[in-house]
Scaffold this motif. Structure first.
Motif, PDB file in Angstrom:
ATOM      1  N   UNK A  62      -3.910  -8.559 -10.166  1.00 36.53           N
ATOM      2  CA  UNK A  62      -2.810  -9.276  -9.517  1.00 36.53           C
ATOM      3  C   UNK A  62      -1.591  -8.386  -9.251  1.00 36.53           C
ATOM      4  N   UNK A  63      -1.743  -7.069  -9.371  1.00 31.84           N
ATOM      5  CA  UNK A  63      -0.658  -6.143  -9.032  1.00 31.84           C
ATOM      6  C   UNK A  63      -0.857  -5.586  -7.631  1.00 31.84           C
ATOM      7  N   UNK A  64       0.244  -5.208  -6.993  1.00 34.78           N
ATOM      8  CA  UNK A  64       0.133  -4.469  -5.739  1.00 34.78           C
ATOM      9  C   UNK A  64      -0.350  -3.062  -6.063  1.00 34.78           C
ATOM     10  N   UNK A  84      -6.508   8.063 -10.762  1.00 35.66           N
ATOM     11  CA  UNK A  84      -5.690   6.854 -10.633  1.00 35.66           C
ATOM     12  C   UNK A  84      -6.495   5.743  -9.969  1.00 35.66           C
ATOM     13  N   UNK A  85      -7.148   6.090  -8.846  1.00 37.00           N
ATOM     14  CA  UNK A  85      -7.928   5.083  -8.118  1.00 37.00           C
ATOM     15  C   UNK A  85      -9.029   4.494  -8.990  1.00 37.00           C
ATOM     16  N   UNK A  86      -9.773   5.364  -9.671  1.00 37.82           N
ATOM     17  CA  UNK A  86     -10.865   4.882 -10.530  1.00 37.82           C
ATOM     18  C   UNK A  86     -10.323   4.045 -11.678  1.00 37.82           C
ATOM     19  N   UNK A  90     -11.140   0.128 -12.549  1.00 42.39           N
ATOM     20  CA  UNK A  90     -11.618  -0.279 -13.871  1.00 42.39           C
ATOM     21  C   UNK A  90     -10.676  -1.303 -14.491  1.00 42.39           C
ATOM     22  N   UNK A  91      -9.392  -1.186 -14.137  1.00 43.07           N
ATOM     23  CA  UNK A  91      -8.396  -2.088 -14.694  1.00 43.07           C
ATOM     24  C   UNK A  91      -8.296  -3.418 -13.988  1.00 43.07           C
ATOM     25  N   UNK A  92      -9.162  -3.663 -13.012  1.00 44.45           N
ATOM     26  CA  UNK A  92      -9.255  -4.989 -12.427  1.00 44.45           C
ATOM     27  C   UNK A  92      -8.493  -5.222 -11.138  1.00 44.45           C
ATOM     28  N   UNK A  93      -7.931  -4.164 -10.522  1.00 44.48           N
ATOM     29  CA  UNK A  93      -7.219  -4.382  -9.271  1.00 44.48           C
ATOM     30  C   UNK A  93      -8.227  -4.778  -8.186  1.00 44.48           C
ATOM     31  N   UNK A  94      -7.821  -5.636  -7.294  1.00 45.39           N
ATOM     32  CA  UNK A  94      -8.727  -6.104  -6.237  1.00 45.39           C
ATOM     33  C   UNK A  94      -8.403  -5.393  -4.937  1.00 45.39           C
ATOM     34  N   UNK A  95      -9.447  -5.069  -4.181  1.00 49.83           N
ATOM     35  CA  UNK A  95      -9.272  -4.399  -2.898  1.00 49.83           C
ATOM     36  C   UNK A  95     -10.446  -4.724  -1.986  1.00 49.83           C
ATOM     37  N   UNK A  96     -10.188  -4.763  -0.708  1.00 47.31           N
ATOM     38  CA  UNK A  96     -11.237  -4.971   0.283  1.00 47.31           C
ATOM     39  C   UNK A  96     -11.565  -3.674   1.006  1.00 47.31           C
ATOM     40  N   UNK A  97     -10.920  -2.579   0.624  1.00 48.41           N
ATOM     41  CA  UNK A  97     -11.120  -1.296   1.285  1.00 48.41           C
ATOM     42  C   UNK A  97     -12.428  -0.651   0.840  1.00 48.41           C
TER      43      UNK A  97
END
Length: 235
Positions: A62-64, A84-86, A90-97
């Motif tokens: 739920x973070x930007x 950072x990306x990985x 792993x930390x649960x950020x959501x992305x459609x990219x």
């Protein structure tokens, strides 16, 4: 020149040519070995980096992307854009990219333009800043918990990141002054009791506990006080 001398010279020339050829082959082999060693060193460094940053499920949900990057650097320190990306994934950020690493890199560049992060030796880190006293005084007029307690502010190490921060004595609703309110440019705003601050400093895994507390502060928006009970629940 006798035939015997000529034959000896020709033999020496052939041996020299053979030796030169062997040296050339050995140099090529050495170059290949140096290349393999360099590749192994890169692989080992990458594995160590990935081991250092395991990521925690839900830590960045739920973070930007920008906010998660800053939080990640607070948690783990200087890291490559790939790490950072990985770690964010792993930390649960959501992305459609389909190429989240490229998204992270472009976001890092924007954060660099905003003077929030800085690249150094292939890694990125937060730009460390200390807020001015004027900024703290403005904050004290609007923050609900700062209005309580004394008006004395001073710059001292933050309990959670040990970077310079501003602190002022804080008290609970009953008027008991058992804590300090901390305004930290890295961790945000929170209050912590004196006993909790002392216990935190004595923990063997203090840095890991500080990291968990930074996440807790972000999740609560700094509206709750760090007490020994909070420490026990997180450590």
């Amino acid at each position: 020149m006798t035939d015997s001398l000529a034959a000896t010279i020709n033999l020496m020339v052939r041996k020299l040519e053979a030796t030169t050829g062997q040296i050339a082959r050995l140099e090529r082999q050495a170059e290949r070995l140096r290349s393999k060693r360099q590749s192994l060193q890169v692989t080992i460094a990458t594995l160590k980096e990935e081991e250092r940053v395991k990521g925690e499920v839900g830590a960045y949900a739920r973070m930007s992307v920008g906010g998660a990057i800053l939080a990640f650097l607070d948690d783990y320190g200087p890291s490559s854009s790939r790490t950072i990306a990985d770690g964010l994934l792993k930390g649960g950020i959501t992305t459609e990219s389909d190429n989240f690493r490229a998204v992270v890199f472009s976001t890092l560049k924007r954060l660099e333009d905003a003077d929030q992060v800085r690249p150094s030796k292939g890694k990125w880190d937060r730009v460390r800043k200390v807020e001015s006293m004027e900024g703290v005084e403005k904050l004290t007029k609007s923050h609900p918990s700062v209005g309580r307690g004394t008006t004395d502010s001073r710059s001292v190490p933050c309990d959670l990141c040990e970077e310079p921060s501003f602190k002022r004595q804080d008290q609970d609703d009953a008027g008991v002054r058992d804590a300090v309110f901390v305004n930290c440019a890295q961790c945000g705003d929170f209050s912590i009791t004196g006993i909790a601050a002392h216990v935190l400093q004595q923990l063997d895994d203090r840095q890991e506990s500080q990291k968990k507390l930074r996440r807790w502060v972000r999740e609560t928006g700094g509206k709750k006080r760090i007490t020994t009970k909070v420490l026990e629940s997180l450590t």
